[in-house]
Design a protein around this motif. Structure first.
Motif, short mmCIF file in Angstrom:
data_model
loop_
_atom_site.label_atom_id
_atom_site.label_comp_id
_atom_site.label_asym_id
_atom_site.label_seq_id
_atom_site.Cartn_x
_atom_site.Cartn_y
_atom_site.Cartn_z
N LEU A 1 0.83 -1.21 0.00
CA LEU A 1 0.00 0.00 0.00
C LEU A 1 0.87 1.25 0.00
N ARG A 2 1.99 1.23 0.73
CA ARG A 2 2.93 2.36 0.71
C ARG A 2 3.39 2.64 -0.71
N GLY A 3 3.78 1.58 -1.42
CA GLY A 3 4.24 1.74 -2.79
C GLY A 3 3.16 2.31 -3.69
N VAL A 4 1.91 1.85 -3.50
CA VAL A 4 0.80 2.35 -4.30
C VAL A 4 0.57 3.84 -4.03
N LEU A 5 0.60 4.22 -2.76
CA LEU A 5 0.39 5.62 -2.39
C LEU A 5 1.48 6.52 -2.94
N LEU A 6 2.74 6.06 -2.88
CA LEU A 6 3.84 6.86 -3.41
C LEU A 6 3.69 7.05 -4.91
N GLN B 1 4.08 24.08 -5.51
CA GLN B 1 4.82 23.76 -4.29
C GLN B 1 4.14 24.37 -3.07
N ALA B 2 3.53 25.54 -3.24
CA ALA B 2 2.82 26.18 -2.13
C ALA B 2 1.63 25.35 -1.68
N ILE B 3 1.02 24.62 -2.62
CA ILE B 3 -0.13 23.77 -2.28
C ILE B 3 0.31 22.46 -1.64
N VAL B 4 1.26 21.76 -2.26
CA VAL B 4 1.63 20.43 -1.77
C VAL B 4 2.41 20.50 -0.46
N ILE B 5 2.92 21.70 -0.12
CA ILE B 5 3.72 21.82 1.10
C ILE B 5 2.84 21.71 2.35
N VAL B 6 1.53 21.53 2.14
CA VAL B 6 0.61 21.32 3.26
C VAL B 6 0.72 19.90 3.80
N TYR B 7 1.48 19.03 3.14
CA TYR B 7 1.50 17.61 3.52
C TYR B 7 1.95 17.34 4.96
N PRO B 8 2.91 18.08 5.56
CA PRO B 8 3.26 17.77 6.95
C PRO B 8 2.08 17.94 7.91
N LEU B 9 1.20 18.89 7.60
CA LEU B 9 0.02 19.08 8.44
C LEU B 9 -0.96 17.93 8.26
N LEU B 10 -1.08 17.43 7.03
CA LEU B 10 -1.96 16.28 6.78
C LEU B 10 -1.42 15.04 7.47
N PHE C 1 -1.88 11.94 -0.69
CA PHE C 1 -1.27 10.62 -0.90
C PHE C 1 0.11 10.54 -0.24
N TYR C 2 0.89 11.62 -0.36
CA TYR C 2 2.23 11.61 0.22
C TYR C 2 2.16 11.58 1.74
N ALA C 3 1.21 12.32 2.30
CA ALA C 3 1.04 12.32 3.76
C ALA C 3 0.66 10.92 4.25
N LEU C 4 -0.24 10.24 3.56
CA LEU C 4 -0.61 8.87 3.94
C LEU C 4 0.58 7.94 3.81
N TYR C 5 1.39 8.15 2.77
CA TYR C 5 2.60 7.35 2.57
C TYR C 5 3.56 7.50 3.76
N ILE C 6 3.74 8.73 4.23
CA ILE C 6 4.64 8.98 5.35
C ILE C 6 4.11 8.31 6.62
N VAL C 7 2.80 8.41 6.85
CA VAL C 7 2.21 7.81 8.05
C VAL C 7 2.39 6.29 8.03
N LEU C 8 2.14 5.67 6.88
CA LEU C 8 2.33 4.22 6.78
C LEU C 8 3.80 3.85 6.91
N THR C 9 4.70 4.71 6.42
CA THR C 9 6.13 4.46 6.57
C THR C 9 6.51 4.44 8.05
#
Length: 305
Positions: free
Chosen positions: A81-86, A106-115, A167-175
């Protein structure tokens, strides 16, 4: 003769320099990819770029032991699932590159640490107090400032940018979750192989011949991907990720500079204010998490983080 303290300080300085260099390299990669996806399918470009990353990742894995050993996981479904999310994150980012200016993207996707903070509550069972919830709320408000009426045009590119961040935030959480039972080599092997299969399985249907000049640019994306990941790995051997993570926000001003210089696209001042709010909120969340994890640092009372 230098003291251990001096050595640690030198290593930290080098690690920060390497982190900033990594971000600069990845920024160049994004700019080159944006040039390519104007003429070629994002799925084809992603596939070719991932070939380079997969080779790089598997070389690192094989240096640590047999591939069969690396693929032995206590949580194989989560690793897949990590691989799929990445892969979903990379696809969405590449699609967004077609229409959204690099700085605004970049201004939009940089919200990922908060997610990450939000997703960690149901997935990891983390407790988040009022302080961090307020920071997350402020960051999301910053995103709304960027996407306000009259700001970044609301079209499919923006939707894909937001999806990329999620998707990247979910990937980090699963990592974080799988790191409790699996080695870094295992996570790297699964990410490389799952992404290789997915990107090739989809990208091959979008294959179109390209001139040698564009193929050379694809090679640049491969080289910058490998160089960026290599520098990041080296930086993490000198300093913990919690110390280096705040410097990742350098990606925003660097993306704005590249957007202006390469594409002549400026980010509007109000969107820049929204991005600054997101960065400030993210740094607050990182600081609170670091204080909780580092021994010897005071921890805030429950309900005030």
């Amino acid at each position: 003769m230098s003291s251990p303290l001096d050595t640690r300080a030198d290593n930290l300085g080098r690690a920060i320099a390497l982190t900033l260099t990594t971000i600069a390299v990845f920024g160049v990669q994004d700019a080159v990819a944006k040039l390519l996806v104007q003429e070629h399918s994002p799925f084809q470009i992603t596939m070719m770029r991932y070939w380079g990353f997969a080779v790089f990742a598997l070389i690192i894995v094989l240096r640590q032991g047999p591939l069969r050993q690396a693929l032995h996981s206590k949580m194989p479904k989560r690793q897949i699932l990590r691989g799929v999310l990445l892969m979903a994150d990379i696809w969405c980012f590449a699609i967004a590159l077609q229409t959204v200016a690099l700085g605004e993207l970049q201004a939009i996707v940089i919200v990922y640490p908060l997610l990450v903070t939000v997703f960690a509550i149901p997935i990891l069972g983390e407790k988040v107090g009022v302080f961090r919830f307020a920071a997350v709320g402020a960051g999301l408000l910053g995103a709304l400032i960027i996407l306000r009426p009259g700001g970044v045009p609301l079209e499919w590119g923006v939707a894909f940018a937001l999806a990329s961040a999620a998707f990247y935030a979910l990937y980090i959480v699963l990592t974080r979750q799988v790191s409790a039972s699996d080695s870094a080599a295992t996570s790297l092997a699964y990410g490389a192989l799952v992404g290789l299969v997915m990107s090739s399985g989809v990208g091959i249907f979008f294959w179109q011949p390209m001139p040698w000049t564009d193929f050379a640019l694809v090679v640049v994306t491969m080289l910058t991907t490998c160089a960026g990941h290599g520098l990041m790995v080296y930086a993490l051997t000198m300093a913990p990720a919690s110390v280096l993570q705040p410097f990742n926000y350098f990606s925003l001003p660097w993306a704005i500079v590249l957007s202006i210089v390469v594409f002549g696209q400026w980010i509007d001042p109000i969107s820049l204010i929204g991005a600054a709010v997101i960065v400030a909120a993210g740094l607050v969340v990182m600081a609170r998490e670091r204080r909780k994890r580092i021994p010897g640092v005071a921890v805030a009372p429950v309900g005030e983080e």
